[in-house]
Motif scaffolding. Structure first.
Motif, PDB file in Angstrom:
ATOM      1  N   UNK B  12     -60.347   4.181  -7.707  1.00 17.88           N
ATOM      2  CA  UNK B  12     -60.910   2.841  -7.836  1.00 17.88           C
ATOM      3  C   UNK B  12     -59.980   1.831  -7.201  1.00 17.88           C
ATOM      4  N   UNK B  13     -59.799   2.012  -5.933  1.00 21.04           N
ATOM      5  CA  UNK B  13     -58.838   1.139  -5.281  1.00 21.04           C
ATOM      6  C   UNK B  13     -59.412  -0.256  -5.215  1.00 21.04           C
ATOM      7  N   UNK B  15     -58.037  -2.671  -3.728  1.00 17.68           N
ATOM      8  CA  UNK B  15     -57.460  -3.470  -2.669  1.00 17.68           C
ATOM      9  C   UNK B  15     -58.545  -4.272  -1.984  1.00 17.68           C
ATOM     10  N   UNK B  16     -59.606  -3.615  -1.730  1.00 18.45           N
ATOM     11  CA  UNK B  16     -60.692  -4.268  -1.030  1.00 18.45           C
ATOM     12  C   UNK B  16     -61.842  -4.340  -2.000  1.00 18.45           C
ATOM     13  N   UNK B  17     -61.743  -5.283  -2.780  1.00 19.24           N
ATOM     14  CA  UNK B  17     -62.749  -5.322  -3.829  1.00 19.24           C
ATOM     15  C   UNK B  17     -63.847  -6.273  -3.465  1.00 19.24           C
ATOM     16  N   UNK B  18     -65.085  -5.973  -3.604  1.00 20.98           N
ATOM     17  CA  UNK B  18     -65.516  -4.623  -3.922  1.00 20.98           C
ATOM     18  C   UNK B  18     -65.328  -3.686  -2.741  1.00 20.98           C
ATOM     19  N   UNK B  19     -64.952  -2.493  -3.039  1.00 17.22           N
ATOM     20  CA  UNK B  19     -64.637  -1.553  -1.994  1.00 17.22           C
ATOM     21  C   UNK B  19     -65.921  -1.005  -1.418  1.00 17.22           C
ATOM     22  N   UNK B  20     -66.260  -1.530  -0.276  1.00 18.23           N
ATOM     23  CA  UNK B  20     -67.562  -1.185   0.263  1.00 18.23           C
ATOM     24  C   UNK B  20     -67.677   0.256   0.726  1.00 18.23           C
ATOM     25  N   UNK B  21     -66.735   0.762   1.487  1.00 20.16           N
ATOM     26  CA  UNK B  21     -66.880   2.159   1.888  1.00 20.16           C
ATOM     27  C   UNK B  21     -66.934   3.069   0.675  1.00 20.16           C
ATOM     28  N   UNK B  22     -66.182   2.698  -0.322  1.00 22.97           N
ATOM     29  CA  UNK B  22     -66.189   3.514  -1.518  1.00 22.97           C
ATOM     30  C   UNK B  22     -67.557   3.513  -2.160  1.00 22.97           C
ATOM     31  N   UNK B  26     -70.032   6.695  -2.510  1.00 26.14           N
ATOM     32  CA  UNK B  26     -70.525   7.098  -3.815  1.00 26.14           C
ATOM     33  C   UNK B  26     -72.040   7.111  -3.857  1.00 26.14           C
ATOM     34  N   UNK B  27     -72.560   6.011  -3.425  1.00 24.27           N
ATOM     35  CA  UNK B  27     -73.989   5.870  -3.547  1.00 24.27           C
ATOM     36  C   UNK B  27     -74.720   6.889  -2.683  1.00 24.27           C
ATOM     37  N   UNK B  28     -74.238   7.084  -1.491  1.00 18.54           N
ATOM     38  CA  UNK B  28     -74.930   8.022  -0.627  1.00 18.54           C
ATOM     39  C   UNK B  28     -74.838   9.434  -1.166  1.00 18.54           C
ATOM     40  N   UNK B  58     -71.422   1.502  -8.436  1.00 14.63           N
ATOM     41  CA  UNK B  58     -70.845   0.160  -8.524  1.00 14.63           C
ATOM     42  C   UNK B  58     -69.705   0.137  -9.524  1.00 14.63           C
ATOM     43  N   UNK B  59     -69.967   0.722 -10.675  1.00 14.21           N
ATOM     44  CA  UNK B  59     -68.932   0.691 -11.707  1.00 14.21           C
ATOM     45  C   UNK B  59     -67.733   1.533 -11.307  1.00 14.21           C
ATOM     46  N   UNK B  60     -67.986   2.624 -10.643  1.00 15.64           N
ATOM     47  CA  UNK B  60     -66.870   3.460 -10.221  1.00 15.64           C
ATOM     48  C   UNK B  60     -65.989   2.739  -9.231  1.00 15.64           C
ATOM     49  N   UNK B  61     -66.646   2.097  -8.311  1.00 16.98           N
ATOM     50  CA  UNK B  61     -65.819   1.441  -7.302  1.00 16.98           C
ATOM     51  C   UNK B  61     -65.086   0.246  -7.892  1.00 16.98           C
ATOM     52  N   UNK B  62     -65.642  -0.314  -8.943  1.00 22.19           N
ATOM     53  CA  UNK B  62     -64.939  -1.440  -9.552  1.00 22.19           C
ATOM     54  C   UNK B  62     -63.766  -0.974 -10.397  1.00 22.19           C
TER      55      UNK B  62
END
Lengths: 413, 149
Positions: B12-13, B15-22, B26-28, B58-62
């Motif tokens: 859940x990095x 750094x780039x929040x929200x982490x779009x590639x992440x 995830x979503x894909x 969404x929650x994971x990336x956050x």
């Protein structure tokens, strides 16, 4: 008593007071404006930024006649209390760092309109000083506060000979007027700024200066020494609170300084800061003012976003059977893991395609891809034409999918 | 099949929040899994899963540092079949005097995990939640656009 004080605080006397504050005008601003120097660790910078401009605006609206360039001094110290330095600052208060209280009030501008208004307000201020955070108009209080603070500061300056030339004037006039005109008023004024100052960070200088200022108006003799008396009564406790761990708040002039109201003020300013953040996030809310309307907008926006998620998920569910995402997910995984982020898809697609070739054992996947990607070219076109800027990353993913699918199709066919 | 178990990349990095590639990854990934395993289920159930996948990614990336993502993940993990919305108190049309409290209540219901916070924190979480939601919506939009074109 308050009424008497008000009567005593005749405008001319106040004008006398104020005349000394020519140079120190901005200091008055400073006292009033940020007045919530929140110095809580990382909040410092943001708080400062967010509070000061708004407060400056408030000040500006109050005193349009003031010649001092308000924006120039818009950056207050966190503590919000930096009395104007005579020399170095020249009336403009530099931000940052703990409040370097140098009790040198020498740069009060001679602004007659301001003086008059402050004279008028000082009476209000006297009454308000008597006690509590009476809900005077902020602007009025500001004027009064500035005036009073100026008076005190002027006296302080005079006492401490910050500026010999001005000190003489300040000392003479200030003392006279203070003593003669409004002793009680001065006492109250002195108490207030003292309290305010003391509520500040445990800056010894500041506390000392506040004490000095506060006492000045009362009794010249007791100026520097017996500062603790009036000051200690109210804000000592607050100021004695540990200053490093707690949020340091500067009490505004004329407002109650007990810890509860200060905490309230801190909380209010936090909330206003967060509302500003939200205002930026929610589109079309920059012009909206007022908490209620803003909250409405926020709620509507959140609801609309959630509805959009629902709608899009339904859309995806309906569309899903037509397209297989396996390759995309694989690609994205490779893409993200190997390249650790965004990079040009074109440059990497050849590299990515090779692993795809190696994945020939996943005939099912490839077959699915080739079979399901009805319009790979159209897909790629769609991907390339994605308008959103940030979706470049997603575009990369999709492009790789498109490339790989395109490259694979001839293989599988 | 639980789309929410989209293997959070584990980072859940912020750094780039929200982490779009992440989030995209995830979503894909969740989407593909859903599509793989649920080709015969109804559109409705699939859409529910996709929606859950969206929120999960969404929650994971956050990450877990945010109250709303934490509450969201917990809610998704429990998977309790119960009405999602439990109004804390009935919505009474109140006079404008207490408007702010009413709206805060509404906001608390909207933002996951918002019921246990004070107003100040609620605003903070709302800002973060809006950011992530907007990112997720854009992500889904691009996916659907690219698919359906």
């Amino acid at each position: 008593m308050d009424m008497n004080e008000r009567d005593e605080c005749s405008s001319e006397k106040n004008e006398n007071h104020l005349n000394y504050h020519n140079a120190g005008f901005s200091s008055g601003w400073q006292f009033r404006n940020p007045s919530v120097g929140i110095v809580a660790g990382d909040q410092r910078g943001s708080m400062e930024e967010s509070f000061n401009p708004s407060l400056w605006k408030l000040c500006e609206s109050d005193m349009p006649a003031i010649a001092k360039p308000v924006p120039a001094t818009s950056r207050f110290d966190d503590d919000g209390w930096t009395p104007p330095d005579s020399s170095s600052r020249g009336g403009s208060f530099l931000p940052g760092g703990p409040a370097i209280l140098s009790p040198t009030l020498s740069h009060f501008p001679a602004d007659s309109a301001f003086i008059k208004r402050a004279a008028r307000f000082s009476c209000f201020n006297a009454a308000s000083l008597g006690g509590m955070a009476t809900p005077f108009g902020a602007s009025h209080l500001a004027g009064a506060q500035i005036h009073n603070i100026d008076i005190n500061m002027a006296k302080d300056a005079s006492l401490h000979d910050v500026d010999p030339g001005e000190a003489a004037d300040l000392g003479g006039g200030g003392h006279e007027t203070a003593d003669s005109s409004s002793k009680d008023l001065a006492a109250k004024k002195r108490r207030r700024p003292a309290e305010e100052l003391e509520v500040e960070q445990g800056d010894p200088q500041m506390a000392a200066a506040a004490k000095r200022e506060s006492v000045d108006t009362d009794h010249k003799a007791e100026q520097s020494s017996s500062t603790a008396k009036p000051n200690g009564k109210h804000a000592k406790d607050a100021s004695d609170a540990p200053k490093e761990d707690y949020i340091h708040v500067r009490a505004r002039r004329g407002q109650a300084t007990n810890s509860h109201s200060l905490a309230e003020r801190v909380r209010r300013e936090k909330i206003s800061q967060r509302m500003k953040l939200l205002q930026e996030l929610v589109p079309g809310c920059s012009k909206v003012t007022g908490k209620a309307v803003m909250l409405d907008e926020i709620i509507n926006y959140v609801q609309s976003l959630q509805q959009q998620v629902e709608f899009l998920s339904m859309k995806l569910a309906a569309v899903n059977p037509r397209l297989d995402f396996n390759i995309e997910s694989l690609l994205s995984k490779d893409f993200l893991q190997s390249h650790g982020g965004t990079s040009s898809a074109i440059g990497f697609s050849p590299d990515v395609v090779h692993p795809q070739m190696h994945l020939s054992q996943q005939g099912l996947v490839q077959a699915e891809i080739s079979g399901n990607l009805n319009h790979p070219n159209a897909f790629r076109r769609a991907v390339n034409s994605m308008p959103n800027a940030w979706d470049e990353q997603l575009q990369n993913v999709m492009q790789m999918a498109a490339f790989s699918s395109n490259s694979q199709q001839p293989r599988t066919q | 099949m639980e789309p929410k178990s989209c293997s959070g990349d584990g980072n859940p990095s912020r750094n780039l929040h929200p982490s779009k590639p992440l989030m995209a990854a995830n979503f894909l990934r969740c989407l593909s899994r859903i599509q793989q395993t649920a080709t015969n289920s109804s559109v409705g159930s699939r859409s529910r899963r996709i929606r859950r996948a969206a929120y999960a990614s969404m929650a994971y990336s956050a990450g877990h540092r945010r109250a709303w993502s934490w509450a969201l993940l917990r809610k998704l993990r429990c998977r309790r079949v119960r009405p999602v919305i439990l109004p804390r108190r009935p919505r009474i049309a109140r006079p404008q005097v207490v408007i702010e409290i009413d709206r805060a209540e509404v906001l608390r219901k909207l933002v996951p995990g918002g019921t246990g916070m004070d107003y100040c924190r609620l605003l903070e979480e709302t800002a973060d939640y809006i950011r992530c939601l907007a990112t997720q919506v854009r992500l889904m939009q691009t996916v659907t656009d690219s698919i359906s074109s």
